[in-house]
Design a protein around this motif. Structure first.
Motif, short mmCIF file in Angstrom:
data_model
loop_
_atom_site.label_atom_id
_atom_site.label_comp_id
_atom_site.label_asym_id
_atom_site.label_seq_id
_atom_site.Cartn_x
_atom_site.Cartn_y
_atom_site.Cartn_z
N PRO A 8 2.70 -0.91 -3.63
CA PRO A 8 4.07 -1.37 -3.35
C PRO A 8 4.12 -2.70 -2.60
O PRO A 8 5.19 -3.28 -2.46
N ASP A 45 9.24 1.80 -3.10
CA ASP A 45 8.20 2.29 -2.20
C ASP A 45 8.63 3.64 -1.64
O ASP A 45 9.65 3.76 -0.96
N ASP A 82 8.62 4.59 -8.18
CA ASP A 82 7.78 4.27 -7.04
C ASP A 82 6.30 4.35 -7.40
O ASP A 82 5.94 4.73 -8.52
N GLU A 83 5.46 3.99 -6.44
CA GLU A 83 4.02 3.88 -6.70
C GLU A 83 3.39 5.23 -7.05
O GLU A 83 2.48 5.31 -7.88
N HIS A 122 -2.55 2.51 -1.33
CA HIS A 122 -1.34 2.59 -0.51
C HIS A 122 -1.68 3.12 0.86
O HIS A 122 -2.48 4.05 1.01
#
Length: 367
Positions: free
Chosen positions: A144, A177, A207-208, A222
């Motif tokens: 992200p 994120d 999102d990721e 992350h």
């Protein structure tokens, strides 16, 4: 460097001069000055709790702490209203702002409220034949925030230890994120994309973690554990299944405990009040040592982890009892390594130095 001291010591030494010379008015006027009223921000960690609760006063200051995510604090300083007099700050975003944007409104003190190893932050899909770090070559990796501190450390460690360069993989930057509630919105300094790498934007609203579970990417880097891993999705795993052992081995080899955050202070404020550097450093350090003592005495009872005491003893044996050290002693290599990573990865426009980023008044501060 020029001698400096806290306000109390300044007053004491000045009173001696006054007694000898008979010149009291200026000293009395100075001593009558009220504490500085300052606004601060950061995370309410156990190591900063005494500052947030005001149970530990900061000498010469009435500080009011606000809990805020690091992305939001970054944006406040670099492109926002700059409402904080001092605050926790993302270390690499500060480096980027200083090197690339000419940011000089704030300066750093060698206080590091957040440090962590990053082998644990590499997640993979279990169906993509990724068994070791070298298997990441040619794979697609989601994140992200490409230029965040954590990602810069991960890429640097992979290149130094396993020969994997940033250009060896395909990057996918998530537009959402999942950790935004905790870390705040990703700041612009965490979204810098250098030349020479393969990068594309992920789908809007995804999102990721969803990029990983959908199979659109092979791996995820992350700082925060993705929700798919927390939920026990069998298709998601850590690359280093025993990340603790991998991180301990990395520390034994390098002596580096990666630094994620530092403390920034308004430059005009510290230059007008030079005693403030030591006052802030001492307060953050004392707050941390209060947390250490509580860990030793009651950590095993307050924390729900069943082997808390054993883990604490293991960390102390490997890294010494002040493993979360502030100041430059023992931290020069970690700082210089991140400076090198940022420049090698095409993020900072030049390789920075300790003397540039940190205020001269902080150079001799140590615990």
């Amino acid at each position: 460097m020029a001698h400096y001291t806290t306000r109390r010591r300044f007053l004491k030494s000045s009173a001696i001069v006054a007694a000898i010379t008979g010149f009291y008015p200026a000293i009395l006027a100075f001593s009558a000055v009220s504490n500085l009223s300052l606004k601060a921000a950061g995370y309410r960690f156990p190591r900063t709790e005494a500052l947030f609760s005001a149970s530990l006063p900061i000498e010469g200051c009435d500080a009011h702490f606000e809990e805020a995510g690091i992305g939001d604090i970054n944006s406040n300083l670099f492109s926002g209203p700059q409402t904080y007099d001092f605050c926790e700050i993302g270390f690499h975003p500060f480096m980027m702002a200083y090197a690339n944007d000419g940011f000089r409104d704030y300066t750093l003190l060698p206080i590091f409220p957040l440090r962590t190893f990053r082998h644990k932050s590499i997640f993979i899909r279990t169906d993509r034949k990724i068994k070791r770090p070298e298997d990441l070559k040619g794979k697609s990796i989601a994140t992200p925030g490409y230029s965040s501190t954590s990602l810069t450390w991960i890429r640097g460690i992979l290149q130094d230890e396993y020969g994997i360069k940033p250009e060896d993989v395909k990057w996918v930057v998530a537009r959402k994120d999942s950790s935004a509630a905790l870390s705040g919105k990703v700041s612009s300094q965490e979204n810098v994309i250098p030349k020479g790498i393969s990068v594309r934007q992920g789908p809007v609203g995804v999102d990721e973690s969803e990029l990983l579970t959908s199979g659109e990417v092979d791996a995820l880097f992350h700082a925060v554990v993705p929700k798919a891993f927390v939920a026990g999705n069998p298709e998601v795993a850590r690359l280093f299944s025993d990340s603790k052992s991998a991180e301990q081995a990395y520390y034994r080899k390098t002596g580096i405990f990666p630094i994620m955050h530092a403390v920034a202070v308004r430059r005009s404020l510290i230059e007008a009040n030079p005693w403030l550097a030591k006052s802030l450093f001492d307060a953050y350090s004392k707050a941390k040592f209060i947390a250490y003592r509580r860990m030793d005495k009651l950590g095993w009872a307050e924390d729900m982890l069943p082997w808390y005491g054993q883990d604490l003893e293991e960390a102390q044996k490997l890294m010494n009892k002040n493993w979360y050290s502030y100041g430059f002693k023992g931290n020069e290599l970690a700082l210089k390594t991140l400076f090198r990573y940022s420049y090698e990865q095409g993020l900072s426009s030049k390789q920075l130095s300790i003397q540039e980023l940190f205020h001269p008044l902080g150079m001799s501060l140590q615990e």
